[in-house]
Design a protein around this motif. Structure first.
Motif, PDB file in Angstrom:
ATOM      1  N   VAL A 167       9.237   9.233  56.960  1.00 63.25           N
ATOM      2  CA  VAL A 167       8.298   8.885  55.896  1.00 63.25           C
ATOM      3  C   VAL A 167       7.801  10.117  55.162  1.00 63.25           C
ATOM      4  O   VAL A 167       7.436  10.049  53.975  1.00 63.25           O
ATOM      5  CB  VAL A 167       7.113   8.072  56.456  1.00 63.25           C
ATOM      6  N   ASN A 168       7.783  11.270  55.824  1.00 62.60           N
ATOM      7  CA  ASN A 168       7.331  12.497  55.169  1.00 62.60           C
ATOM      8  C   ASN A 168       8.259  12.919  54.034  1.00 62.60           C
ATOM      9  O   ASN A 168       7.875  13.706  53.173  1.00 62.60           O
ATOM     10  CB  ASN A 168       7.201  13.624  56.194  1.00 62.60           C
ATOM     11  N   GLU A 169       9.487  12.384  54.031  1.00 68.76           N
ATOM     12  CA  GLU A 169      10.393  12.663  52.928  1.00 68.76           C
ATOM     13  C   GLU A 169       9.980  11.894  51.671  1.00 68.76           C
ATOM     14  O   GLU A 169      10.376  12.256  50.560  1.00 68.76           O
ATOM     15  CB  GLU A 169      11.822  12.285  53.317  1.00 68.76           C
ATOM     16  N   ILE A 170       9.202  10.843  51.859  1.00 69.54           N
ATOM     17  CA  ILE A 170       8.729  10.064  50.714  1.00 69.54           C
ATOM     18  C   ILE A 170       7.529  10.740  50.073  1.00 69.54           C
ATOM     19  O   ILE A 170       7.398  10.772  48.846  1.00 69.54           O
ATOM     20  CB  ILE A 170       8.356   8.632  51.161  1.00 69.54           C
ATOM     21  N   PHE A 171       6.638  11.286  50.892  1.00 71.72           N
ATOM     22  CA  PHE A 171       5.435  11.925  50.370  1.00 71.72           C
ATOM     23  C   PHE A 171       5.758  13.250  49.673  1.00 71.72           C
ATOM     24  O   PHE A 171       6.609  14.012  50.124  1.00 71.72           O
ATOM     25  CB  PHE A 171       4.446  12.220  51.502  1.00 71.72           C
ATOM     26  N   GLN A 172       5.024  13.510  48.596  1.00 73.67           N
ATOM     27  CA  GLN A 172       5.060  14.822  47.954  1.00 73.67           C
ATOM     28  C   GLN A 172       4.269  15.818  48.799  1.00 73.67           C
ATOM     29  O   GLN A 172       3.503  15.443  49.687  1.00 73.67           O
ATOM     30  CB  GLN A 172       4.458  14.726  46.553  1.00 73.67           C
ATOM     31  N   GLN A 173       4.440  17.098  48.505  1.00 73.83           N
ATOM     32  CA  GLN A 173       3.763  18.138  49.287  1.00 73.83           C
ATOM     33  C   GLN A 173       2.257  18.131  49.070  1.00 73.83           C
ATOM     34  O   GLN A 173       1.490  18.329  50.003  1.00 73.83           O
ATOM     35  CB  GLN A 173       4.325  19.524  48.926  1.00 73.83           C
ATOM     36  N   LYS A 174       1.827  17.885  47.848  1.00 71.34           N
ATOM     37  CA  LYS A 174       0.394  17.882  47.564  1.00 71.34           C
ATOM     38  C   LYS A 174      -0.239  16.603  48.100  1.00 71.34           C
ATOM     39  O   LYS A 174       0.411  15.578  48.244  1.00 71.34           O
ATOM     40  CB  LYS A 174       0.152  17.992  46.061  1.00 71.34           C
ATOM     41  N   SER A 175      -1.537  16.687  48.376  1.00 74.28           N
ATOM     42  CA  SER A 175      -2.273  15.507  48.846  1.00 74.28           C
ATOM     43  C   SER A 175      -2.712  14.658  47.656  1.00 74.28           C
ATOM     44  O   SER A 175      -2.682  15.095  46.497  1.00 74.28           O
ATOM     45  CB  SER A 175      -3.507  15.945  49.631  1.00 74.28           C
TER      46      SER A 175
END
Length: 346
Positions: free
Chosen positions: A138-146
């Motif tokens: 799932v971390n591949e879906i999230f962008q680096q910024k919050s």
């Protein structure tokens, strides 16, 4: 060409134009106005999914809105499941290019009181929908910024141009306001699905779920923002009566990958219900098509933080003319159905 023939020609063209407008429920929309840039803040249950489907259809066909970011907040489910659910809906319309940002995993003051998970643990009635081709992590879906960082960045680089649509608990936006108070003067507007105006509750006796999940966040927004705030409260869906028969036998028959998924999700979620109430889609319809609104009123509102049965309740000072919110109280049922069908069609 003589005058009579020319007049006849213009009359025919006018008739064709009128027919085209009548056949298109979105024809009277604000498509010629300046484009609205959107931050879509969500806890992504199935009603959020209808809202996202609707706004992406408007982006494609009307080209008067543009979704810049999806920010995930804990509510119906965890931010991780919000990301997965959002990604699945985006894939259904070929828009996985829209970035998703991880937001708050809990409220300002987490509560021991828990509401029932209407849409299951994963927000989609625990229906299995993940495809082998999707990211495994799932971390591949999230962008680096919050979520908080991107809210600040987009608002400050586009002052007075960003509309925030918040259809979950308001934690992400409140955190952004507290961390970066300069954004308060630069948000164009915010549309919120949450709260109540007649004391109806679906979390506590007198509290709506989104506001109950993080009352402090709702309080921060209503008492610190200067931009227009539009709220669609829990009572508004009572102005429409969308039967489950219409939901599954009319809307559910549209040949669309996302509709087919949501059929499975909502056959489970609404199995003990008498009617279909897509709260978040009602808010987005009101945002995109103001003519969908049947009744709205302005109030001076704040949030109850201490009540045993009313924590998170929206409270009005009806004697004050210092308005800070616009409350959508009723919508047009037929118009909303037209918009739902329009949004569902590929």
């Amino acid at each position: 060409m003589d005058i009579k023939s020319l007049t006849c020609c213009f009359s025919c063209l006018f008739s064709i134009l009128i027919i085209a407008i009548m056949c298109n429920p979105t024809a009277s929309s604000n498509s010629e106005t300046k484009k609205k840039y959107i931050i879509f803040d969500t806890d992504m249950g199935s009603d959020d999914a209808w809202a996202l489907q609707m706004i992406l259809k408007a982006e494609k066909e009307q080209q008067n809105v543009k979704v810049l970011a999806i920010t995930a907040v804990s509510g119906n489910t965890s931010p991780e499941n919000v990301a997965k659910n959002s990604y699945r809906i985006l894939d259904g319309v070929g828009r996985t290019d829209i970035p998703i940002y991880k937001g708050a995993i809990e409220a300002f003051i987490p509560s021991d009181l828990q509401s029932a998970q209407f849409y299951g643990v994963n927000g989609f009635s625990d229906v299995e929908f993940w495809k082998p081709s999707y990211p495994h992590d799932v971390n591949e879906i999230f962008q680096q910024k919050s979520a908080v960082e991107i809210i600040r960045e987009l608002v400050m680089t586009n002052p007075h141009e960003i509309s925030i649509i918040s259809i979950g608990p308001l934690t992400n936006v409140a955190l952004a306001i507290k961390a970066y108070p300069e954004i308060k003067e630069n948000i164009k507007e915010i549309y919120i699905m949450g709260g109540n105006y007649q004391g109806k509750g679906n979390a506590l006796r007198g509290s709506e779920y989104n506001f109950f999940k993080d009352p402090e966040a709702a309080y921060i927004l209503l008492n610190s923002l200067n931009c227009p705030i539009t709220i669609l409260p829990i009572e508004s869906p009572e102005s429409v009566n969308i039967t489950l028969e219409w939901r599954f036998n009319v809307l559910g028959k549209v040949d669309n990958e996302n509709v087919q998924l949501l059929n499975k999700v909502e056959q489970i979620a609404f199995r003990n219900s008498e009617r279909f109430e897509p709260f978040d889609a009602l808010l987005v319809a009101s945002f995109l098509f103001p003519e969908c609104i049947r009744q709205q009123n302005r109030y001076n509102a704040t949030i109850e933080l201490q009540g045993i049965h009313t924590r998170g309740q929206m409270v009005f000072d009806r004697s004050s003319s210092d308005y800070n919110v616009n409350v959508v109280e009723m919508v047009h049922e037929d118009k909303f159905k037209e918009i739902l069908l329009w949004a569902a069609k590929p």
